[in-house]
Design an enzyme around this catalytic site. Structure first.
Site: not given
Ligand code: NAP
Length: 377
Positions: A25-27, A121, A161, A191, A254
């Site tokens: 994922g993005m993170v 959290r 974030c 993002s 942000h």
């Molecule tokens: P994302 O791009 O949607 O990535 C999600 C990840 O979770 C992917 O690696 C995905 O794998 C995996 N995943 C989804 N369903 C799954 C399952 N059933 N079993 C195992 N792995 C699974 O999301 P993100 O933006 O990176 O965010 C990740 C987390 O960090 C979230 O909880 C989000 O709220 C938090 N967060 C995000 C940010 C931000 O700025 N983006 C900031 C702080 C916190 P696949 O690719 O295989 O589907």
């Protein structure tokens, strides 16, 4: 940000082996890049959903960063989400629909879990950590392990974030003047919604005045972060906070417009000085991902701006500008922080570095893989 720049730090005899859950994922991608060149941590294992597991990382990831996929990760096999990874601790960048129980499974199996997800959290025995703000909250780990029967494993989270940048700026003000009320309006990058996130037709040339659950997180998390661990529970800081959260067509970073009232009267000059002088101690400053001054004050009337300022301090600083009097509360200002670095992967890596120097990370013995029974002939 390609990784910490403090280079040849030889504080640990061997590197700690890190796993990344949600690595695609993005993170997760940010973790992969930061860990590829880390002086204390080595990228050892990657896990994601069954859509990705069993395949090489380079074949399955939709890579979004400007630099190429690190060599250390390209050929690694993505594993399924099971707590039998060959690593000393894990970072979790899992979608929140699966993070809750998965992180508990890993902690129960003995892994320290550094989580980005919202699920744990606000748990009463889980530190919500910003090292520059509340490192004393790490004392809750012992209580968590006792409460939950974890042997060696535990969960430590980093904030949402938008909360991350806000609280970094509030901390020196809370210490110097006390905080009464905070009113904040965010302009959050796309993002922050992961990939593919918000549909382009919804966000191009547009602003979406709703991000599910975000206002609640921004109103709750600072209370825990700026509150105290009293030895058995977290005591909230007790400020009034009202948040409006908006998604805007910006890629990373942000922005937040903040008005606040202080318990002690202070001039604008004093407020700016306290923010500018905010510096961490030597222990924190020595961590590879830390910056000595995590708040950067800019003077220009038209800053901070996401495109120009999101990478300040390698993405680990909050940039503050437009500090001025507020005709409703006392002071108003604009702040910016990188949602994927300070607000996500960088925050968790910094947390892990603090855990390492405080002795919370150990080299685990490799988990033996189940031995297949010989097939009778
Ligand atoms: P994302 O791009 O949607 O990535 C999600 C990840 O979770 C992917 O690696 C995905 O794998 C995996 N995943 C989804 N369903 C799954 C399952 N059933 N079993 C195992 N792995 C699974 O999301 P993100 O933006 O990176 O965010 C990740 C987390 O960090 C979230 O909880 C989000 O709220 C938090 N967060 C995000 C940010 C931000 O700025 N983006 C900031 C702080 C916190 P696949 O690719 O295989 O589907």
């Amino acid at each position: 940000m390609s990784g910490p720049s403090k280079g040849s730090d030889k504080r640990f005899e061997r590197k700690f082996r890190a796993g990344v859950l949600g690595a695609t994922g993005m993170v997760g991608q940010r973790f992969v890049r930061m860990l590829a060149n880390h002086p204390w941590f080595e990228l050892a294992e990657l896990a994601a959903s069954e859509r990705s597991s069993g395949k090489k990382y380079g074949d399955v990831v939709k890579w979004h960063l400007d630099s190429p996929i690190p060599e250390a990760a390209r050929d690694l096999l993505v594993k399924e989400l099971a707590p039998n990874l060959d690593c000393d601790f894990v970072f979790s960048a899992l979608d929140s629909s699966v993070a809750g129980p998965a992180e508990e499974d890993f902690a129960r199996a003995g892994y320290p879990v550094l989580s980005n997800s919202k699920n744990h959290r606000m748990d009463p025995d889980v530190p919500l950590l910003i090292p520059e703000v509340n490192s004393a909250h790490l004392d809750a780990i012992a209580v968590q392990q006792k409460n939950r029967g974890y042997d060696g494993g535990f969960i430590v989270t980093n904030p949402n974030c938008s909360t991350a940048g806000l609280v970094l700026v509030l901390k020196p003000l809370a210490d110097a003047f006390g905080l009464e009320k905070i009113f904040v309006v965010t302009m959050q990058a796309v993002s922050g919604a992961g990939y593919p996130g918000v549909a382009s037709l919804d966000i191009l040339g547009n602003v979406v005045p709703f991000i599910s659950g975000e206002e609640e997180k921004m109103e709750e998390e600072p209370q825990k972060l700026l509150g105290k661990w009293d030895g058995s529970r977290f005591v909230e800081a007790g400020m009034g906070i009202s948040a409006h959260c908006n998604r805007v067509p910006v890629r990373d970073g942000h922005m937040e417009c903040v008005s606040l009232s202080l318990k002690k009267i202070a001039s604008i000059h004093e407020v700016a000085e306290v923010l500018r002088d905010f510096a961490v101690d030597d222990e924190l400053a020595s961590l590879p991902t830390a910056v000595r001054n995590p708040v950067v004050v800019v003077e220009e009337d038209n800053r901070p701006q996401p495109r120009r300022d999101a990478d300040a301090g390698n993405g680990m600083a909050a940039v503050v500008g437009r500090i001025r009097e507020c005709s409703l509360l006392d002071v108003k200002l604009t702040l910016l922080s990188h949602n994927l670095v300070r607000g996500a992967a960088g925050a968790a890596v910094l947390n892990a570095e603090l855990l390492a120097v405080r002795g919370y990370l150990q080299h685990r013995v490799a988990v033996p893989l189940p031995v297949a029974e010989p097939i009778p002939r």
